[in-house]
Design a protein around this motif. Structure first.
Motif, PDB file in Angstrom:
ATOM      1  N   LEU A 162       0.849  -1.189   0.000  1.00  0.00           N
ATOM      2  CA  LEU A 162       0.000   0.000   0.000  1.00  0.00           C
ATOM      3  C   LEU A 162       0.887   1.242   0.000  1.00  0.00           C
ATOM      4  O   LEU A 162       2.019   1.211   0.479  1.00  0.00           O
ATOM      5  N   ALA A 163       0.338   2.334  -0.544  1.00  0.00           N
ATOM      6  CA  ALA A 163       1.052   3.609  -0.543  1.00  0.00           C
ATOM      7  C   ALA A 163       0.055   4.739  -0.379  1.00  0.00           C
ATOM      8  O   ALA A 163      -0.978   4.775  -1.061  1.00  0.00           O
ATOM      9  N   SER A 164       0.327   5.645   0.536  1.00  0.00           N
ATOM     10  CA  SER A 164      -0.539   6.812   0.705  1.00  0.00           C
ATOM     11  C   SER A 164      -0.471   7.681  -0.540  1.00  0.00           C
ATOM     12  O   SER A 164       0.508   7.655  -1.303  1.00  0.00           O
ATOM     13  N   SER A 165      -1.527   8.456  -0.750  1.00  0.00           N
ATOM     14  CA  SER A 165      -1.459   9.458  -1.805  1.00  0.00           C
ATOM     15  C   SER A 165      -0.348  10.426  -1.449  1.00  0.00           C
ATOM     16  O   SER A 165      -0.103  10.743  -0.290  1.00  0.00           O
ATOM     17  N   GLU A 166       0.368  10.915  -2.443  1.00  0.00           N
ATOM     18  CA  GLU A 166       1.598  11.655  -2.174  1.00  0.00           C
ATOM     19  C   GLU A 166       1.342  13.031  -1.577  1.00  0.00           C
ATOM     20  O   GLU A 166       2.144  13.550  -0.805  1.00  0.00           O
ATOM     21  N   ARG A 167       0.235  13.676  -1.882  1.00  0.00           N
ATOM     22  CA  ARG A 167      -0.004  15.011  -1.363  1.00  0.00           C
ATOM     23  C   ARG A 167      -0.203  14.943   0.149  1.00  0.00           C
ATOM     24  O   ARG A 167      -0.889  14.087   0.671  1.00  0.00           O
ATOM     25  N   GLY A 168       0.368  15.875   0.861  1.00  0.00           N
ATOM     26  CA  GLY A 168       0.228  15.910   2.311  1.00  0.00           C
ATOM     27  C   GLY A 168       1.350  15.194   3.028  1.00  0.00           C
ATOM     28  O   GLY A 168       1.500  15.319   4.231  1.00  0.00           O
ATOM     29  N   LEU A 169       2.193  14.428   2.295  1.00  0.00           N
ATOM     30  CA  LEU A 169       3.323  13.764   2.920  1.00  0.00           C
ATOM     31  C   LEU A 169       4.567  14.618   2.785  1.00  0.00           C
ATOM     32  O   LEU A 169       4.757  15.316   1.785  1.00  0.00           O
ATOM     33  N   GLN A 170       5.426  14.564   3.791  1.00  0.00           N
ATOM     34  CA  GLN A 170       6.666  15.317   3.738  1.00  0.00           C
ATOM     35  C   GLN A 170       7.586  14.690   2.705  1.00  0.00           C
ATOM     36  O   GLN A 170       7.529  13.515   2.406  1.00  0.00           O
ATOM     37  N   THR A 171       8.495  15.502   2.169  1.00  0.00           N
ATOM     38  CA  THR A 171       9.518  14.986   1.281  1.00  0.00           C
ATOM     39  C   THR A 171      10.433  14.063   2.063  1.00  0.00           C
ATOM     40  O   THR A 171      10.760  14.331   3.209  1.00  0.00           O
ATOM     41  N   ALA A 172      10.807  12.978   1.463  1.00  0.00           N
ATOM     42  CA  ALA A 172      11.647  12.005   2.167  1.00  0.00           C
ATOM     43  C   ALA A 172      12.929  12.670   2.644  1.00  0.00           C
ATOM     44  O   ALA A 172      13.532  13.480   1.944  1.00  0.00           O
ATOM     45  N   SER A 173      13.360  12.319   3.843  1.00  0.00           N
ATOM     46  CA  SER A 173      14.537  12.950   4.425  1.00  0.00           C
ATOM     47  C   SER A 173      15.820  12.431   3.797  1.00  0.00           C
ATOM     48  O   SER A 173      16.848  13.082   3.870  1.00  0.00           O
ATOM     49  N   MET A 174      15.791  11.245   3.176  1.00  0.00           N
ATOM     50  CA  MET A 174      16.983  10.674   2.570  1.00  0.00           C
ATOM     51  C   MET A 174      16.650  10.183   1.173  1.00  0.00           C
ATOM     52  O   MET A 174      15.536   9.762   0.907  1.00  0.00           O
ATOM     53  N   SER A 175      17.612  10.221   0.315  1.00  0.00           N
ATOM     54  CA  SER A 175      17.432   9.663  -1.016  1.00  0.00           C
ATOM     55  C   SER A 175      17.530   8.154  -0.925  1.00  0.00           C
ATOM     56  O   SER A 175      17.916   7.592   0.094  1.00  0.00           O
ATOM     57  N   GLU A 176      17.199   7.472  -2.024  1.00  0.00           N
ATOM     58  CA  GLU A 176      17.259   6.013  -2.036  1.00  0.00           C
ATOM     59  C   GLU A 176      18.674   5.540  -1.792  1.00  0.00           C
ATOM     60  O   GLU A 176      18.919   4.583  -1.065  1.00  0.00           O
ATOM     61  N   GLU A 177      19.667   6.251  -2.367  1.00  0.00           N
ATOM     62  CA  GLU A 177      21.044   5.827  -2.190  1.00  0.00           C
ATOM     63  C   GLU A 177      21.486   5.995  -0.747  1.00  0.00           C
ATOM     64  O   GLU A 177      22.158   5.160  -0.160  1.00  0.00           O
ATOM     65  N   HIS A 216     -14.631   8.597  -1.365  1.00  0.00           N
ATOM     66  CA  HIS A 216     -14.162   9.683  -0.499  1.00  0.00           C
ATOM     67  C   HIS A 216     -12.758   9.392   0.037  1.00  0.00           C
ATOM     68  O   HIS A 216     -11.902  10.293   0.082  1.00  0.00           O
ATOM     69  N   LEU A 217     -12.512   8.144   0.428  1.00  0.00           N
ATOM     70  CA  LEU A 217     -11.184   7.781   0.913  1.00  0.00           C
ATOM     71  C   LEU A 217     -10.137   7.963  -0.181  1.00  0.00           C
ATOM     72  O   LEU A 217      -9.007   8.386   0.084  1.00  0.00           O
ATOM     73  N   HIS A 218     -10.515   7.665  -1.405  1.00  0.00           N
ATOM     74  CA  HIS A 218      -9.591   7.769  -2.526  1.00  0.00           C
ATOM     75  C   HIS A 218      -9.348   9.219  -2.923  1.00  0.00           C
ATOM     76  O   HIS A 218      -8.203   9.661  -3.084  1.00  0.00           O
ATOM     77  N   ASN A 219     -10.428   9.991  -3.044  1.00  0.00           N
ATOM     78  CA  ASN A 219     -10.314  11.332  -3.617  1.00  0.00           C
ATOM     79  C   ASN A 219     -10.026  12.424  -2.591  1.00  0.00           C
ATOM     80  O   ASN A 219      -9.418  13.445  -2.932  1.00  0.00           O
ATOM     81  N   GLN A 220     -10.471  12.232  -1.342  1.00  0.00           N
ATOM     82  CA  GLN A 220     -10.372  13.316  -0.362  1.00  0.00           C
ATOM     83  C   GLN A 220      -9.432  13.021   0.804  1.00  0.00           C
ATOM     84  O   GLN A 220      -8.809  13.935   1.332  1.00  0.00           O
ATOM     85  N   VAL A 221      -9.362  11.761   1.232  1.00  0.00           N
ATOM     86  CA  VAL A 221      -8.571  11.440   2.429  1.00  0.00           C
ATOM     87  C   VAL A 221      -7.146  11.042   2.054  1.00  0.00           C
ATOM     88  O   VAL A 221      -6.181  11.574   2.591  1.00  0.00           O
ATOM     89  N   GLY A 222      -7.024  10.087   1.151  1.00  0.00           N
ATOM     90  CA  GLY A 222      -5.698   9.683   0.692  1.00  0.00           C
ATOM     91  C   GLY A 222      -4.946   8.729   1.602  1.00  0.00           C
ATOM     92  O   GLY A 222      -3.753   8.516   1.429  1.00  0.00           O
ATOM     93  N   ALA A 223      -5.626   8.153   2.586  1.00  0.00           N
ATOM     94  CA  ALA A 223      -4.958   7.259   3.537  1.00  0.00           C
ATOM     95  C   ALA A 223      -4.830   5.844   2.961  1.00  0.00           C
ATOM     96  O   ALA A 223      -5.659   5.407   2.166  1.00  0.00           O
ATOM     97  N   LYS A 224      -3.815   5.134   3.399  1.00  0.00           N
ATOM     98  CA  LYS A 224      -3.693   3.716   3.046  1.00  0.00           C
ATOM     99  C   LYS A 224      -4.878   2.974   3.644  1.00  0.00           C
ATOM    100  O   LYS A 224      -5.167   3.117   4.835  1.00  0.00           O
TER     101      LYS A 224
END
Length: 477
Positions: free
Chosen positions: A224-239, A358-366
């Motif tokens: 599962l993956a949350s919708s990207e909006r509202g999440l902070q930018t990752a603190s570290m890159s993949e590398e 509503h969960l898909h379009n407005q909430v964005g939670a897993k």
């Protein structure tokens, strides 16, 4: 300092633990091994700890020895073998003689009370010794409580150190339990980041897998993956993080269909439990996992009513669902089981459909959404971050075998009659149910007597033509 190194949690806890040998010595000398629960009734302080208390106890014990000797002497002098010296809180000490021996009572006995099976007497010397015994006992209990208060004050003087040590030991106890459980049951360490990802390979239910005896627990994957909006930018890159990103985009909502008893509820509860375990710092029962931080875990599972508040099962269900829809964020994990089943089919399906949108379009939670409304699988072609899953089963001679495996894709069959057979429903009831089901699914008639298109297909066709919701998808890329 420049050469300072980060310390481990175990090292920090070790520094918080301190010994108190003086308190240990004081308590071991003062308090008996098994003290009574009441602290004001004596019996708590050891002999030899306080000389004044020892003197009172000696007097008290000596008085009771005197009482025992008095009883023996009175039996010998009166010839009354059943004579007893007893005590109660109303009359104190007294001599009890049965009715059959009243003619042997000496003249110096003073009658105190008549009872059903005899009479009670006192003597001047008995009352004199009673005063000595009870006085010593009262003073002993009072002094003992004073000594206990002193010991307690000594302990309170080191309270901060004791509380810090207790807290550190409690944390070590939890960590040791985590470690032992992980060692015994082959748990793995989950990766924790802050990008809204939940990936589990071969996850297992931490409780059920230990309870199963006749069958092996079947592990399952989760992505599962949350919708990207509202999440902070990752603190570290993949590398930098060393974490391999999942290939492709995992769905935000997993819509799970399948028959009763197949394992839908077990699976969604399992995912919630593993997420919770990971957030407590524990390893989890899985081959490997990445469980990013969540702000809350919301669940709506099971059927229950609240009679004290006059709320029906459906009202409780809707109240809990409303709380989820109003408070969940893209960082949340939501587990919903059979939403809408407490009302009519059309009402329940309509609500479930709208809640998923509503969960898909407005909430964005897993979200893990288990349902018997197979029509909801049509949402997969309308909502890009929703994916259909089902619990695999196999049919064999009109029976079903539960494989307990979560696989991709929806399902059109509930296998309700087969499950009823497993539950022991009478054969004639099952046969009649099959006839009714066949009529409902294949040969429903119109008022004119013509064969109507199967109802389920009608419903699906109508849902495919449904206009999109008025709210925009806030997370659309």
């Amino acid at each position: 300092r420049e050469d300072a190194r980060p310390t481990s949690l175990i090292s920090d806890l070790d520094l918080q633990i301190s010994e108190s040998p003086d308190l240990v010595e004081l308590i071991s000398r003062a308090i008996v091994d098994e003290p009574p629960l009441p602290i004001k009734e004596g019996g708590m302080i050891r002999d030899g700890f306080d000389s004044a208390l020892d003197e009172l106890r000696t007097a008290q014990r000596g008085g009771k020895d005197w009482i025992a000797k008095l009883q023996a002497d009175e039996i010998a002098s009166t010839g009354i073998a059943s004579l007893k010296v007893r005590f109660n809180s109303v009359f104190g000490y007294y001599i009890e003689v049965t009715k059959s021996n009243l003619d042997k009572v000496p003249a110096h006995y003073h009658r105190k009370q008549t009872v059903a099976n005899g009479e009670r007497f006192i003597t001047p010397e008995l009352k004199e010794m009673e005063g000595k015994i009870l006085g010593a006992e009262e003073r002993s209990v009072k002094l003992e409580y004073e000594i206990f208060q002193h010991v307690r004050e000594e302990v309170l003087g080191q309270l901060p150190k004791i509380q810090q040590t207790a807290s550190a030991l409690a944390q070590l106890d939890v960590l040791a339990s985590f470690a032992e459980t992980a060692r015994l049951h082959n748990y793995s360490r989950p990766q924790i980041l802050d990008e809204g990802i939940l990936q589990i390979r071969d996850g297992r239910h931490p409780v059920l897998e230990q309870q199963l005896v006749e069958e092996r627990f079947v592990p399952n994957d989760t992505g599962l993956a949350s919708s990207e909006r509202g999440l902070q930018t990752a603190s570290m890159s993949e590398e930098d993080s060393g974490v391999k990103r999942p290939e492709g985009r995992a769905p935000q909502i997993a819509l799970i269909t399948g028959p009763n008893m197949a394992g839908k509820s077990t699976y969604i509860r399992q995912v919630a439990l593993l997420a919770l375990l990971a957030h407590t710092g524990s390893f989890i029962p899985a081959a490997e996992a990445r469980i990013d931080l969540v702000d809350r875990i919301f669940t709506r599972i099971g059927a229950s009513d609240d009679l004290s508040r006059g709320q029906s099962t459906f009202m409780v269900e809707m109240t809990e669902t409303a709380n989820i829809l109003n408070n969940a964020t893209p960082r949340s994990l939501i587990v919903l089981d059979e939403i809408g089943r407490g009302t009519s089919t059309f009402d329940g399906l309509s609500l479930a459909w709208s809640i998923v949108e509503h969960l898909h379009n407005q909430v964005g939670a897993k979200t893990l959404f288990a349902t018997h409304y197979h029509e909801l699988t049509e949402l997969a072609v309308r909502l890009p971050r929703l994916k259909n899953f089902n619990v695999a089963v196999r049919e064999w001679h009109d029976q079903i075998v539960f494989l307990r495996k979560i696989v991709e894709g929806g399902t059109d069959k509930s296998y309700g009659i087969q499950v009823a057979r497993l539950a022991g429903v009478p054969k004639e009831v099952l046969e009649r149910a099959k006839q009714i089901l066949s009529n409902l699914e294949e040969s429903e008639l119109t008022p004119e007597g013509n064969v109507r298109q199967p109802r389920r297909q009608q419903d699906r066709d109508k849902l495919k033509q449904l206009a999109p919701p008025p709210q925009m998808d806030l997370f659309e890329e």
